[in-house]
Motif scaffolding. Structure first.
Motif, mmCIF file in Angstrom:
data_model
loop_
_atom_site.group_PDB
_atom_site.id
_atom_site.type_symbol
_atom_site.label_atom_id
_atom_site.label_comp_id
_atom_site.label_asym_id
_atom_site.label_seq_id
_atom_site.Cartn_x
_atom_site.Cartn_y
_atom_site.Cartn_z
ATOM 1 N N ALA A 496 -4.435 3.490 -6.964
ATOM 2 C CA ALA A 496 -4.898 2.995 -5.665
ATOM 3 C C ALA A 496 -5.630 1.662 -5.818
ATOM 4 C CB ALA A 496 -5.811 4.028 -5.007
ATOM 5 N N VAL A 497 -6.490 1.584 -6.818
ATOM 6 C CA VAL A 497 -7.240 0.346 -7.037
ATOM 7 C C VAL A 497 -6.312 -0.780 -7.483
ATOM 8 C CG1 VAL A 497 -9.030 -0.734 -8.434
ATOM 9 C CG2 VAL A 497 -9.371 1.575 -7.552
ATOM 10 N N LEU A 498 -5.411 -0.496 -8.390
ATOM 11 C CA LEU A 498 -4.517 -1.537 -8.899
ATOM 12 C C LEU A 498 -3.594 -2.069 -7.814
ATOM 13 C CD1 LEU A 498 -3.564 -0.048 -12.385
ATOM 14 C CD2 LEU A 498 -5.043 -2.007 -11.913
ATOM 15 N N LEU A 499 -3.131 -1.221 -6.905
ATOM 16 C CA LEU A 499 -2.264 -1.683 -5.825
ATOM 17 C C LEU A 499 -2.980 -2.714 -4.956
ATOM 18 C CD1 LEU A 499 0.324 -1.523 -4.140
ATOM 19 C CD2 LEU A 499 -0.700 0.396 -2.891
ATOM 20 N N LEU A 647 8.970 10.015 -4.352
ATOM 21 C CA LEU A 647 8.594 9.465 -3.048
ATOM 22 C C LEU A 647 7.235 8.769 -3.111
ATOM 23 C CD1 LEU A 647 9.790 12.288 -0.618
ATOM 24 C CD2 LEU A 647 10.819 10.037 -0.994
ATOM 25 N N ALA A 648 6.317 9.312 -3.904
ATOM 26 C CA ALA A 648 5.018 8.653 -4.058
ATOM 27 C C ALA A 648 5.188 7.282 -4.692
ATOM 28 C CB ALA A 648 4.093 9.524 -4.903
ATOM 29 N N GLN A 649 6.049 7.172 -5.709
ATOM 30 C CA GLN A 649 6.298 5.880 -6.335
ATOM 31 C C GLN A 649 6.972 4.907 -5.373
ATOM 32 O OE1 GLN A 649 8.296 7.311 -10.089
ATOM 33 N NE2 GLN A 649 6.745 6.016 -11.025
ATOM 34 N N LEU A 650 7.931 5.414 -4.584
ATOM 35 C CA LEU A 650 8.593 4.562 -3.596
ATOM 36 C C LEU A 650 7.594 4.049 -2.567
ATOM 37 C CD1 LEU A 650 11.959 6.444 -2.941
ATOM 38 C CD2 LEU A 650 11.663 4.210 -4.038
ATOM 39 N N ALA A 651 6.681 4.922 -2.140
ATOM 40 C CA ALA A 651 5.686 4.517 -1.153
ATOM 41 C C ALA A 651 4.804 3.401 -1.697
ATOM 42 C CB ALA A 651 4.834 5.720 -0.746
ATOM 43 N N VAL A 652 4.356 3.528 -2.943
ATOM 44 C CA VAL A 652 3.516 2.494 -3.542
ATOM 45 C C VAL A 652 4.305 1.207 -3.744
ATOM 46 C CG1 VAL A 652 2.218 1.872 -5.611
ATOM 47 C CG2 VAL A 652 1.986 4.161 -4.647
ATOM 48 N N ILE A 654 6.917 0.173 -1.988
ATOM 49 C CA ILE A 654 7.137 -0.429 -0.668
ATOM 50 C C ILE A 654 5.861 -1.105 -0.176
ATOM 51 C CG2 ILE A 654 7.581 0.121 1.757
ATOM 52 C CD1 ILE A 654 9.526 2.292 0.747
ATOM 53 N N ALA A 655 4.709 -0.447 -0.390
ATOM 54 C CA ALA A 655 3.438 -1.038 0.020
ATOM 55 C C ALA A 655 3.196 -2.357 -0.701
ATOM 56 C CB ALA A 655 2.299 -0.064 -0.252
ATOM 57 N N ALA A 656 3.528 -2.408 -1.993
ATOM 58 C CA ALA A 656 3.350 -3.638 -2.764
ATOM 59 C C ALA A 656 4.278 -4.744 -2.255
ATOM 60 C CB ALA A 656 3.605 -3.375 -4.241
ATOM 61 N N VAL A 657 5.543 -4.402 -1.997
ATOM 62 C CA VAL A 657 6.512 -5.392 -1.503
ATOM 63 C C VAL A 657 6.076 -5.932 -0.147
ATOM 64 C CG1 VAL A 657 8.882 -5.717 -0.701
ATOM 65 C CG2 VAL A 657 8.447 -4.471 -2.820
ATOM 66 N N ILE A 658 5.655 -5.028 0.741
ATOM 67 C CA ILE A 658 5.195 -5.467 2.063
ATOM 68 C C ILE A 658 3.991 -6.398 1.927
ATOM 69 C CG2 ILE A 658 4.117 -4.679 4.206
ATOM 70 C CD1 ILE A 658 5.865 -2.187 4.051
ATOM 71 N N GLY A 659 3.061 -6.028 1.044
ATOM 72 C CA GLY A 659 1.886 -6.878 0.835
ATOM 73 C C GLY A 659 2.268 -8.245 0.312
ATOM 74 N N PHE A 660 3.217 -8.299 -0.620
ATOM 75 C CA PHE A 660 3.659 -9.580 -1.172
ATOM 76 C C PHE A 660 4.361 -10.420 -0.103
ATOM 77 C CE2 PHE A 660 3.978 -8.183 -5.918
ATOM 78 C CZ PHE A 660 2.625 -7.928 -5.892
ATOM 79 N N LEU A 661 5.202 -9.797 0.746
ATOM 80 C CA LEU A 661 5.910 -10.521 1.802
ATOM 81 C C LEU A 661 4.941 -11.092 2.824
ATOM 82 C CD1 LEU A 661 9.003 -8.188 2.425
ATOM 83 C CD2 LEU A 661 8.984 -10.435 1.308
ATOM 84 N N VAL A 662 3.938 -10.284 3.188
ATOM 85 C CA VAL A 662 2.931 -10.776 4.131
ATOM 86 C C VAL A 662 2.177 -11.953 3.532
ATOM 87 C CG1 VAL A 662 0.780 -10.189 5.302
ATOM 88 C CG2 VAL A 662 2.680 -8.574 5.320
ATOM 89 N N ASN A 663 1.852 -11.864 2.260
ATOM 90 C CA ASN A 663 1.171 -12.976 1.589
ATOM 91 C C ASN A 663 2.014 -14.246 1.614
ATOM 92 O OD1 ASN A 663 -1.010 -11.364 0.948
ATOM 93 N ND2 ASN A 663 -0.250 -10.859 -1.096
ATOM 94 N N THR A 664 3.322 -14.108 1.346
ATOM 95 C CA THR A 664 4.222 -15.260 1.299
ATOM 96 C C THR A 664 4.342 -15.923 2.663
ATOM 97 O OG1 THR A 664 5.471 -14.221 -0.499
ATOM 98 C CG2 THR A 664 6.556 -15.999 0.689
ATOM 99 N N ARG A 665 4.469 -15.107 3.737
ATOM 100 C CA ARG A 665 4.640 -15.653 5.084
ATOM 101 C C ARG A 665 3.382 -16.375 5.575
ATOM 102 N NH1 ARG A 665 8.130 -11.313 8.706
ATOM 103 N NH2 ARG A 665 10.020 -11.371 7.406
ATOM 104 N N THR A 666 2.249 -15.940 5.106
ATOM 105 C CA THR A 666 0.998 -16.560 5.575
ATOM 106 C C THR A 666 0.459 -17.587 4.591
ATOM 107 O OG1 THR A 666 -0.303 -14.770 4.572
ATOM 108 C CG2 THR A 666 0.380 -14.500 6.872
#
Length: 676
Positions: A496-499, A647-652, A654-666
């Motif tokens: 959780a912290v590393l994500l 599924l837990a790994q997929l969720a983490v 996906i959360a990382a990818v979404i965070g990276f995409l949001v960072n890139t767009r902004t």
């Protein structure tokens, strides 16, 4: 035994006298995640609300009364006739009081069943039913009560009856006699007289749990006082000691032979909990009376035998015993107990030999793990008995192969060295990636004054690991379930912290934000909260790996191979030092923007790996359900063949990818740094 004690108004007849925020913007998010994870850990370790409520209602008093009825009703009624009117009146009173107390306990799914059984018991006593039928009804109701309201009375470690002899002489002999015949110096002045522990008939009907409860609670109206002031371990030792006084040395010797030679006997009593609830009369229903008596005689004098592997029965004897007990529990309809024993079979029976088996035949080890996971899934899914039997047959066949491999492949020096070296390097790399990443970042950010907190964290973890080794070697037996829970919770906390940190570092790597970050935060003062967060993260990341490594070394240690094991440990340590040095050198050469970018991706990948390992560990401890799927098991990537972990790994991820995409767009948006 002369102190006063009142059992909360429980009517007990007089005749019973037996002793029976970080300024460089390590954001508040990971801090809060860490604190939240620690809160969850503390909450999870608290007893369930249901259990606490039932303890307040004190169901152990009700259970003790049922035990009285089962044992002593025979002294009131024989052949449908009352032979002791006073005792018969007490049996009626006891049965009615049991019904009243059951009705006052907190509501539970089994309460209607409890009340119905209590009504049957009352009716049987009123009809002067034969003692064996009344005893069966009382014990059946007591078992249902324990299933619904556990009284939490199980030894934390095997009692040592031999050490209780001096305690008995000091506390009990004055009344019950030096040998337990009920003829102590004070016995003549006591009314009612003390119970003779050497009474064979009575001993056959008593369980160590019943004796422990009387020692703990006492018996009002008699000279038998409560000994709740004694440490729990001493009370258990006394219970087993007095419970063994009715058996001869020859019976104990005969019982030892039966225990070592008969796997069916060992399967019948697979755990300390089972032993504390086993009567001689229970075993006599399956085996000849003399054998039942001998088995109980041996186990009452040496209860640690149920937790030891028997010489000559194979390395996986304990795992086989627990699985046999699991099958019987499932057949009896107790799925929860069957699952508990199945988990114990793997955690306590198989895991200790994993390092040796993995060195010789890793594929076979994976087969065993997968087969036992399928068995646990079948238990949870209430599979047909034929499916359960077929799966157990497959597991036992795999055990046969494993024992042959372990027997034919003695722990030679090469095997011991490679096993020791591999374990340390495998477990150490994960911790290094996190700690070296923290150190490299703080150096890049020119915040070297923060480094002592990181160093204190990983050094503290090593010291805690040394304490764990000492405790696991000399003081306590760390159960497999506790081991997996510790590993699982710490892995999820670190994930959780590393994500959150990974997403944050990726943001700072874009559009020169790292430069703005450094200019804004370089002069910020270090806060206590930030320092504590760094310390906790470093400690958890390292201790998780140290904890697992130590337990693996304890399991594989042997005197003949000790030199090779130590050499493997030294070689592995040298490799880890070299890797740490290389990683620090590499981090210095990377431009800070590239460092942030590479580190964010690496940290996100670590979070995915750790969440998979954390879920898998909690599944092995029985905390998380397990639904198997056909995917390969790749431990170093944290991939395990279950829907929950994948599924837990997929969720983490996906959360990382979404965070990276949001960072890139902004990334091109104006940036205003604020202290968080």
């Amino acid at each position: 035994m002369a102190t006063d004690f009142t059992l909360r108004g429980l009517p007990v007849p007089a005749r019973y006298s037996s002793a029976e925020s970080m300024p460089m913007s390590f954001p508040n998010i990971p801090i809060r995640l860490g604190l939240f994870a620690l809160f969850l850990l503390g909450w999870a370790l608290q007893p369930p609300v249901h259990a606490a409520a039932s303890a307040q209602a004190d169901p152990r008093q009700t259970w003790q009364m049922l035990d009285y009825i089962a044992v002593d009703y025979a002294g009131a009624v024989q052949g449908g006739r009352i032979i002791a009117p006073g005792e018969y009146a007490e049996m009626q009173e006891f049965a009615g009081t049991v019904r009243t107390q059951l009705a006052s306990l907190p509501a539970s799914p089994k309460q209607p069943e409890l009340l119905a059984q209590a009504d049957q018991l009352i009716a049987a006593v009123a009809a002067k039913t034969e003692p064996d039928q009344v005893a069966a009804l009382a014990r059946g109701l007591a078992d249902t009560l324990l299933a619904s309201f556990p009284i939490a009375a199980v030894p934390t470690s095997p009692p040592e009856p031999a050490r209780a002899a001096a305690l008995y002489a000091q506390q009990c002999a004055a009344c019950h006699g030096p040998q337990g015949h009920g003829d102590g110096p004070a016995a003549a002045s006591l009314e009612p007289p003390p119970i003779a522990f050497t009474n064979a008939e009575r001993a056959a009907q008593r369980t160590p749990l019943a004796l422990y409860e009387v020692i703990s609670q006492g018996v009002p109206g008699t000279s038998m006082a409560s000994f709740a002031g004694l440490p729990e371990a001493e009370r258990w030792a006394l219970a087993f000691y007095v419970g063994s006084l009715a058996y001869s040395p020859q019976a104990r010797a005969d019982g030892e032979g039966l225990w070592r030679e008969n796997a069916e006997v060992r399967g019948r009593i697979p755990s300390l909990e089972t032993l504390t609830r086993t009567r001689e009369a229970d075993l006599a229903a399956t085996w000849p009376a003399a054998q039942a008596r001998a088995i109980v005689a041996y186990l009452r004098s040496k209860p640690q035998a149920v937790t030891e592997s028997v010489a000559g029965t194979g390395t996986l004897a304990l795992a086989r015993q627990q699985l046999a007990g699991s099958e019987r529990a499932f057949a009896a309809g107790d799925v929860a107990q069957a699952t508990t024993l199945a988990l114990s079979a793997y955690l306590d029976g198989v895991e200790p030999v994993e390092p040796m088996l993995a060195t010789h035949n890793a594929a076979l080890l994976r087969e065993i793990e997968a087969a036992m996971a399928r068995y646990r899934a079948q238990l949870s899914g209430h599979a047909a008995p034929a499916e359960i039997a077929a799966q157990l047959a497959q597991i036992n066949a795999l055990f046969d192969r494993a024992e042959a491999v372990l027997q034919d492949s003695h722990m030679d020096t090469t095997t011991a060295f490679l096993g020791s070296f591999t374990i340390l390097v495998r477990e150490g790399i994960e911790a290094l990636l996190i700690v070296i990443g923290m150190i490299a970042f703080l150096r890049k950010a020119e915040r070297r004054e923060v480094l002592p907190y990181v160093h204190a964290g990983w050094l503290g973890a090593l010291l805690a690991g040394a304490a764990t080794w000492a405790a696991a070697t000399y003081l306590v037996d760390i159960s497999g379930a506790n081991r997996e829970v510790t590993e699982g919770v710490s892995a999820l906390f670190a994930a959780a912290v590393l994500l959150s940190v990974g997403i944050w570092m990726h943001q700072k790597s874009l559009a020169g934000r790292w430069q703005q970050y450094l200019h804004a935060k370089l002069s910020a003062a270090l806060t206590r909260r930030s320092a504590v967060f760094l310390f906790v993260l470093a400690f958890v990341a390292v201790y998780r790996e140290v904890f697992e490594t130590i337990l693996f070394y304890i399991a594989m240690w042997s005197e003949p191979a000790s030199g090779a094991i130590v050499a493997g440990l030294a070689a592995g340590s040298a490799v880890l030092v070299a890797v740490a040095y290389w990683m620090l050198r590499l981090s210095k050469r990377l431009p800070i923007g590239r460092f942030f970018s590479v580190s964010s991706i690496l940290i996100a990948v670590l979070a995915v790996i750790l969440v998979g390992k954390g879920v898998a560990a909690l599944q092995e401890a029985g905390w998380v359900a397990q639904a198997l799927i056909a995917v390969p098991r790749i431990e170093w990537l944290g991939i395990y063949p279950s829907w929950q972990s994948v599924l837990a790994q997929l969720a983490v991820a996906i959360a990382a990818v979404i965070g990276f995409l949001v960072n890139t767009r902004t990334a091109r948006a104006p940036v205003t740094e604020t202290k968080v």
